[in-house]
Every structure is written in C-alpha cells, then in structure tokens.
Design an enzyme around this catalytic site. Structure first.
Site, PDB file in Angstrom:
ATOM      1  N   THR A  31      22.987  21.547  18.025  1.00  0.00           N
ATOM      2  CA  THR A  31      21.561  21.463  17.679  1.00  0.00           C
ATOM      3  C   THR A  31      20.743  22.301  18.652  1.00  0.00           C
ATOM      4  O   THR A  31      21.072  22.375  19.834  1.00  0.00           O
ATOM      5  CB  THR A  31      21.114  19.989  17.734  1.00  0.00           C
ATOM      6  N   THR A  34      19.525  27.951  19.859  1.00  0.00           N
ATOM      7  CA  THR A  34      20.699  28.810  20.076  1.00  0.00           C
ATOM      8  C   THR A  34      21.812  28.426  19.105  1.00  0.00           C
ATOM      9  O   THR A  34      22.416  29.299  18.454  1.00  0.00           O
ATOM     10  CB  THR A  34      21.191  28.700  21.535  1.00  0.00           C
ATOM     11  N   GLY A  87      24.346  24.275  22.168  1.00  0.00           N
ATOM     12  CA  GLY A  87      23.519  24.826  23.239  1.00  0.00           C
ATOM     13  C   GLY A  87      23.485  23.887  24.432  1.00  0.00           C
ATOM     14  O   GLY A  87      24.171  22.861  24.462  1.00  0.00           O
ATOM     15  N   ALA A  88      22.674  24.237  25.421  1.00  0.00           N
ATOM     16  CA  ALA A  88      22.492  23.374  26.592  1.00  0.00           C
ATOM     17  C   ALA A  88      21.154  23.717  27.240  1.00  0.00           C
ATOM     18  O   ALA A  88      20.607  24.798  27.027  1.00  0.00           O
ATOM     19  CB  ALA A  88      23.624  23.586  27.593  1.00  0.00           C
ATOM     20  N   ASP A  89      20.651  22.768  28.014  1.00  0.00           N
ATOM     21  CA  ASP A  89      19.410  23.014  28.757  1.00  0.00           C
ATOM     22  C   ASP A  89      19.685  23.497  30.167  1.00  0.00           C
ATOM     23  O   ASP A  89      18.877  24.205  30.755  1.00  0.00           O
ATOM     24  CB  ASP A  89      18.566  21.737  28.762  1.00  0.00           C
ATOM     25  N   LYS A  99      21.892  18.246  28.543  1.00  0.00           N
ATOM     26  CA  LYS A  99      21.531  18.500  27.156  1.00  0.00           C
ATOM     27  C   LYS A  99      20.524  17.452  26.703  1.00  0.00           C
ATOM     28  O   LYS A  99      20.359  16.431  27.337  1.00  0.00           O
ATOM     29  CB  LYS A  99      22.776  18.426  26.259  1.00  0.00           C
ATOM     30  N   GLY A 100      19.856  17.767  25.584  1.00  0.00           N
ATOM     31  CA  GLY A 100      19.015  16.743  24.976  1.00  0.00           C
ATOM     32  C   GLY A 100      17.537  17.045  24.939  1.00  0.00           C
ATOM     33  O   GLY A 100      16.762  16.224  24.447  1.00  0.00           O
ATOM     34  N   GLY A 102      16.313  18.919  22.972  1.00  0.00           N
ATOM     35  CA  GLY A 102      16.081  18.919  21.520  1.00  0.00           C
ATOM     36  C   GLY A 102      16.239  17.538  20.897  1.00  0.00           C
ATOM     37  O   GLY A 102      16.075  17.382  19.688  1.00  0.00           O
ATOM     38  N   GLU A 108      25.297  14.621  19.779  1.00  0.00           N
ATOM     39  CA  GLU A 108      26.004  15.755  20.410  1.00  0.00           C
ATOM     40  C   GLU A 108      27.131  15.251  21.318  1.00  0.00           C
ATOM     41  O   GLU A 108      28.214  15.837  21.362  1.00  0.00           O
ATOM     42  CB  GLU A 108      25.023  16.603  21.220  1.00  0.00           C
TER      43      GLU A 108
HETATM   44  C1  5RP Z   1      19.543  19.396  21.734  1.00  0.00           C
HETATM   45  C2  5RP Z   1      20.190  20.168  22.809  1.00  0.00           C
HETATM   46  C3  5RP Z   1      20.080  21.643  22.727  1.00  0.00           C
HETATM   47  O1  5RP Z   1      21.362  22.169  22.579  1.00  0.00           O
HETATM   48  C4  5RP Z   1      19.418  22.154  23.971  1.00  0.00           C
HETATM   49  O2  5RP Z   1      18.155  21.540  24.067  1.00  0.00           O
HETATM   50  C5  5RP Z   1      19.256  23.676  23.931  1.00  0.00           C
HETATM   51  O3  5RP Z   1      18.349  24.045  22.950  1.00  0.00           O
HETATM   52  P1  5RP Z   1      17.890  25.556  22.769  1.00  0.00           P
HETATM   53  O4  5RP Z   1      19.107  26.331  22.367  1.00  0.00           O
HETATM   54  O5  5RP Z   1      16.842  25.501  21.678  1.00  0.00           O
HETATM   55  O6  5RP Z   1      17.325  26.014  24.079  1.00  0.00           O
HETATM   56  O7  5RP Z   1      20.811  19.655  23.716  1.00  0.00           O
HETATM   57  O8  5RP Z   1      19.656  18.018  21.955  1.00  0.00           O
END
Ligand code: 5RP
Length: 231
Positions: A31, A34, A87-89, A99-100, A102, A108
């Site tokens: 999610t 990315t 993806g990841a933060d 993560k999270g 989003g 996830e």
């Molecule tokens: C959602 C996530 C996403 O993978 C994370 O926030 C990265 O998002 P983006 O690719 O939009 O930067 O963990 O729960």
C-alpha cells in the site's frame, strides 16, 4: 504525464522490484504511492500473460488491483505468499522498517508475516541511519479506550498524537484509530519497543517491521536503481 523527481524514483524502484515476481506465484500487494507503481506494472505484466494471484494489503490497493486486472485471492485461502512488494516510511541499515504512514500497517504486517521474500521499494529519502529519525511510529489502537492507551504511552515517556484528517480521527480499514508516536532522539531499542507496545491492552499492532525484509530496492529520479540485500 511528467512525474516529479521523487515519483520518478518511486516508479523506478517499484518497476525494478517486479522482476522478483515469478509466474504462477502468490504476490502480496503493498500500500502507498510507491507500491501503487508496482501494482500498475504487475497489471501490465498480467495483460502480457503473467499468471499471479494477488493478496492486497488495503482496500485501496484491492480497488487498484481490480482496476488493473490482477486476479486476487483471499488471504484465508493461502498458506504462504511467495513475494510481497511494499513501500516503507523508513529503512535502517539492518533493513528494519517503520511502516504505516499510509494507515495499512496491520494488514501489511499480517501479509509480511506470511511472505517468503519481502521486497521493499523506496526513494532515497526513506533511508535513515536510525529508525524514528524521520517518521513517527504509527500504532494502531482500538477505538474503545484509545485515550487510555494514549495516556499510558505518555506516562511511559512517549509522544503520541491521534492521527486526524480535517479535524476528524482517521479510521483504518479495520475500523481502528492510529496514534503517531514521535521519537525526537530516534528509537534506541526497536525490538524491545515493539514488544512493549504490543503488550499494552488496546494496541492492535505497531509499524515496526523487524527482520522481515528480504531486500530493499532504492530508485533514483534518473531511473537508476540499487538493491540492498539483508546481510
Ligand atoms: C502504508 C505504508 C506505506 O508503504 C508507506 O507509508 C510508504 O508510502 P509511500 O510509498 O506513499 O511513501 O506503510 O501503510
């Protein structure tokens, strides 16, 4: 459509990661912006004949996967997931993650826990020397008694904030709330923090993904990618 440099980097990482997806496999669909590039790219490969079944990690990803024609399978019907692209933060040197942001961390993490090869796709801004330095740590909590959890975390020296949008609490796909917990100095002991957080009654899950990553694909705005493999 012209992409921003950051989106070009995300797209490069996501599309490169799709090479780890083999015919006839079960694929976890992550999610976020990315991971969305990967889902769209896999949709194109499905149109060209790739046979996969996807397990989405959020309702939003489920909608996108249907839109681009990826056949889906219910998580309850699979024993294991071959590869997940998410993806990841934040990504630290051990390839541990936050993560999270989003809001999909619970699904996830369930999907990641069943995955043989977890491929993380990021632009370079997500690479950090220490977890917690760039992003807050999202913690999913039950709506029942959420303020009790918030107060307890504060008492334990943390800095939680209820996630809100337009003045209203944000609900996850699971109907829960999110506390974003800031660590001004970074996270000293992520394994201990993960255990401690998940021991608080009312906490459903937290956004630390420790020891779950197989490799990280980092994209650059000019389309180059590099892969970091867990040592
Ligand atoms: C959602 C996530 C996403 O993978 C994370 O926030 C990265 O998002 P983006 O690719 O939009 O930067 O963990 O729960």
């Amino acid at each position: 459509m012209t992409l921003s440099p950051q989106d070009a980097a995300k797209k490069a990482a996501a599309e490169a990661a799709c090479k780890h997806v083999r015919d006839g496999t079960i694929v976890g669909l992550g999610t976020g912006s990315t991971a969305d590039f990967a889902v769209r790219h896999l949709g194109e490969r499905v149109k060209e004949g790739l046979r996969i079944r996807g397990v989405p990690t959020s309702l939003k990803t489920e909608r996108l996967a249907r839109e681009v024609g990826i056949p889906l399978v219910d998580l309850n019907e699979v024993e294991a997931i071959d590869v997940t692209i998410d993806g990841a933060d934040e990504v630290d040197p051990k390839l541990d993650l936050i993560k999270g942001l989003g809001g999909a961390l619970l699904r996830e993490k369930i999907v990641a826990s069943l995955t043989a090869r977890q491929v993380i796709v990021v632009d370079p801004s997500k690479i950090v020397p220490k977890l917690g330095t760039r992003s807050p740590l999202p913690v999913e909590v039950l709506p029942f008694g959420w303020a009790v959890v918030e107060r307890r975390l504060r008492k334990e020296g943390h800095h939680p904030t209820l996630r809100q949008k337009e003045g209203k609490p944000v609900l996850t796909d699971n109907g829960n709330l999110v506390l974003d917990v800031r660590f001004p100095e970074g996270i000293a002991d992520a394994a201990r923090l993960e255990r401690d957080l998940n021991n608080v009654p009312g906490v459903v899950e937290n956004g630390l993904f420790l020891g779950m990553t197989w490799r990280v694909v980092v994209g650059e705005a000019d389309g180059r990618v590099r892969e970091i493999v867990r040592g």
